[in-house]
Enzyme design. Structure first.
Site, PDB file in Angstrom:
ATOM      1  N   ASP A   1       7.715 -10.331  -0.705  1.00 41.97           N
ATOM      2  CA  ASP A   1       7.545  -9.050   0.000  1.00 41.97           C
ATOM      3  C   ASP A   1       8.860  -8.462   0.514  1.00 41.97           C
ATOM      4  O   ASP A   1       8.947  -7.254   0.753  1.00 41.97           O
ATOM      5  CB  ASP A   1       6.616  -9.241   1.204  1.00 41.97           C
TER       6      ASP A   1
ATOM      7  N   HIS B   1       3.979 -16.563  -2.630  1.00 42.23           N
ATOM      8  CA  HIS B   1       3.329 -16.124  -1.380  1.00 42.23           C
ATOM      9  C   HIS B   1       1.821 -16.118  -1.599  1.00 42.23           C
ATOM     10  O   HIS B   1       1.340 -15.671  -2.641  1.00 42.23           O
ATOM     11  CB  HIS B   1       3.872 -14.717  -1.089  1.00 42.23           C
TER      12      HIS B   1
ATOM     13  N   HIS C   1       6.991 -13.253   5.053  1.00 40.54           N
ATOM     14  CA  HIS C   1       6.451 -13.030   6.374  1.00 40.54           C
ATOM     15  C   HIS C   1       5.249 -13.905   6.690  1.00 40.54           C
ATOM     16  O   HIS C   1       4.584 -13.688   7.723  1.00 40.54           O
ATOM     17  CB  HIS C   1       6.091 -11.541   6.553  1.00 40.54           C
TER      18      HIS C   1
ATOM     19  N   TYR D   1       8.187   0.004   5.498  1.00 40.16           N
ATOM     20  CA  TYR D   1       7.742  -1.350   5.173  1.00 40.16           C
ATOM     21  C   TYR D   1       8.305  -2.342   6.190  1.00 40.16           C
ATOM     22  O   TYR D   1       7.596  -3.199   6.722  1.00 40.16           O
ATOM     23  CB  TYR D   1       8.204  -1.694   3.752  1.00 40.16           C
TER      24      TYR D   1
ATOM     25  N   GLU E   1      -0.505 -14.424   0.094  1.00 41.52           N
ATOM     26  CA  GLU E   1      -1.302 -13.236   0.427  1.00 41.52           C
ATOM     27  C   GLU E   1      -1.918 -12.653  -0.851  1.00 41.52           C
ATOM     28  O   GLU E   1      -1.304 -12.633  -1.920  1.00 41.52           O
ATOM     29  CB  GLU E   1      -0.454 -12.183   1.168  1.00 41.52           C
TER      30      GLU E   1
ATOM     31  N   HIS F   1       6.763  -5.424  -4.323  1.00 48.35           N
ATOM     32  CA  HIS F   1       6.224  -4.056  -4.183  1.00 48.35           C
ATOM     33  C   HIS F   1       7.358  -3.056  -4.423  1.00 48.35           C
ATOM     34  O   HIS F   1       8.468  -3.225  -3.906  1.00 48.35           O
ATOM     35  CB  HIS F   1       5.705  -3.791  -2.764  1.00 48.35           C
TER      36      HIS F   1
ATOM     37  N   HIS G   1      -4.340  -2.887   4.530  1.00 46.73           N
ATOM     38  CA  HIS G   1      -4.711  -3.570   5.780  1.00 46.73           C
ATOM     39  C   HIS G   1      -4.172  -2.862   7.029  1.00 46.73           C
ATOM     40  O   HIS G   1      -3.471  -3.429   7.872  1.00 46.73           O
ATOM     41  CB  HIS G   1      -4.412  -5.063   5.770  1.00 46.73           C
TER      42      HIS G   1
ATOM     43  N   ASP H   1      -2.624  -9.930  -2.262  1.00 43.19           N
ATOM     44  CA  ASP H   1      -2.125  -8.874  -3.155  1.00 43.19           C
ATOM     45  C   ASP H   1      -1.221  -9.452  -4.244  1.00 43.19           C
ATOM     46  O   ASP H   1      -0.928  -8.775  -5.228  1.00 43.19           O
ATOM     47  CB  ASP H   1      -1.406  -7.752  -2.379  1.00 43.19           C
TER      48      ASP H   1
HETATM   49 FE1  FEO Z   1       2.447 -10.360   2.179  1.00 45.29          FE
HETATM   50 FE2  FEO Z   1       2.571  -8.045  -0.363  1.00 45.29          FE
HETATM   51  O1  FEO Z   1       1.886  -9.467   0.667  1.00 45.29           O
END
Ligand code: FEO
Length: 396
Positions: free
Chosen positions: A164, A78, A145, A191, A80, A224, A24, A82
């Site tokens: 994250d 979370h 976040h 990051y 999001e 991640h 993104h 991913d």
């Molecule tokens: Fe906020 Fe890795 O997604």
């Protein structure tokens, strides 16, 4: 990636996305991973899933350890995509009625992202879930976040599933901090600069809360990149340092150019800054990715922005960068604008307006040069650079 045992009975069953290069709008030149964790106790829990498209590999990894149908609880730290994009396939495979643990905001957000009416359990901050020998504690981390973000802590192992936070977009053969060493820090810093910089007050508050609670961390498992098991304190210390917004004696000169005049100005301004003994790094916006520039913006005192005037406006790449940087809310900066123009020359005024919106103090009102800088113009650029350099030394 085959499952990796992180602690006794706790496995990373996530996947590697070797080929992603644009996350993104963030450049991921080394790919990334979507870590998901399986805890095998008297009850079995899955912490997070993976991005849509990688579910088969996730389910294969789980199946290497247990029959996926044996999963009793799914925890989604979370919303999001991913990390939650794999939920529909996973829930379908293990049983749509299995309890799905999310934060209160996670309940709202998951309900908006997914049409399925799963068996949600929106947890309170500090709520616990026993798996038998282990107890999971859910810690709300609103706006770290996203509003729905939470951490899951295993007190018996002093292990934190940090979503994250403390992550890095890095895919490589190494899976732990002791395998990669300090080479992981540039990825962790990038990051932070691109995902977390705007939430630094929340990070400082969270570290205070965690310290007050006396929580200890032997292992930090982000969603991640590599897992911190040798020295988790090191990444926490780095987060505290980065959250302090303490700039170095350093300047960045970020610009684009149409016919090399603004570029010539950038070079002379950088020359002037360097003459004052201040580190300076020029960035041509058509050669550097915005997310890489942010790493240097994070610890620079001076942000110097140059743009030609195009159709009474800023150059598109400069608008792009200013918009991106403004959203990330860097603090404690000084700034200056410059640019070559043909006839109207609004760029400096427009950049100054953006500096004002970002609460960046002006080191100078800025420098405009019509068409091509001559010797006098070049001298004016060096003089501006020296003024910026002096201001960096005085204020950092
Ligand atoms: Fe906020 Fe890795 O997604």
């Amino acid at each position: 990636m085959k499952p990796i045992e992180v602690a006794s009975g706790i496995f990373n069953v996530g996947v590697v996305d070797w080929n992603i290069r644009d996350f993104h709008g963030y450049s991921t030149e080394n790919g990334t991973t979507y870590n998901a964790y399986l805890i095998v106790d008297e009850k079995v829990a899955l912490v997070d899933t993976v991005k849509k498209g990688f579910e088969d590999q996730l389910l294969e990894n789980i199946a290497d350890i247990i029959d996926p149908k044996e999963i009793d609880y799914v925890i989604s730290n979370h919303t999001e995509m991913d990390h939650s994009g794999g939920l529909p396939r996973v829930m379908h495979k293990i049983g749509e009625d299995k309890p799905l643990y999310v934060s209160k905001m996670g309940f709202k957000n998951h309900s908006l992202h997914f049409s399925q009416k799963w068996n949600y359990h929106g947890v309170e901050n500090g709520e616990e879930l026993s798996l038998g020998k282990r107890t999971l504690t859910f810690l709300e981390t609103k706006m770290l976040h996203w509003p729905d973000s939470m951490f899951t802590y295993v007190k018996e192992d002093k292990l934190l599933f940090s979503s994250d936070a403390f992550g890095q977009h890095y895919a490589g053969p190494e899976k732990f901090d002791d395998e990669i060493g300090d080479a992981v820090f540039p990825y962790a810093k990038k990051y932070f600069a691109n995902i977390l910089l705007l939430y630094t007050m929340k990070i400082e508050k969270l570290v205070e809360t965690v310290t007050d609670l006396g929580l200890e961390f032997n292992i930090i498992c982000p969603d991640h990149g590599i897992i911190w098991r040798k020295d988790p304190a090191k990444i926490i210390e780095a987060y505290v340092k980065w959250s302090g917004h303490k700039p170095k004696k350093k300047a960045v000169v970020i610009y684009d150019t149409m016919w090399h005049s603004t570029e010539a100005m950038a070079e002379k301004i950088a020359e002037g800054i360097a003459e004052e003994g201040v580190d300076v790094k020029p960035f041509n916006l058509r050669k550097w990715h915005r997310s890489d520039i942010m790493i240097d913006v994070m610890d620079a005192k001076a942000i110097v922005i140059g743009s030609p005037t195009l159709n009474n406006n800023l150059f598109p790449t400069v608008i792009d960068f200013l918009t991106y940087m403004k959203g990330l809310k860097p603090r404690n900066k000084i700034g200056a604008a410059f640019g070559s123009y043909g006839w109207s020359g609004e760029s400096v005024k427009l950049i100054n307006k953006e500096f004002e919106a970002m609460k960046v103090d002006l080191a100078d009102e800025g420098l405009r040069i019509q068409y091509v800088p001559d010797d006098q113009g070049a001298d004016a650029c060096v003089t501006l650079g020296r003024k910026i350099g002096k201001a960096v030394l005085e204020t950092s």
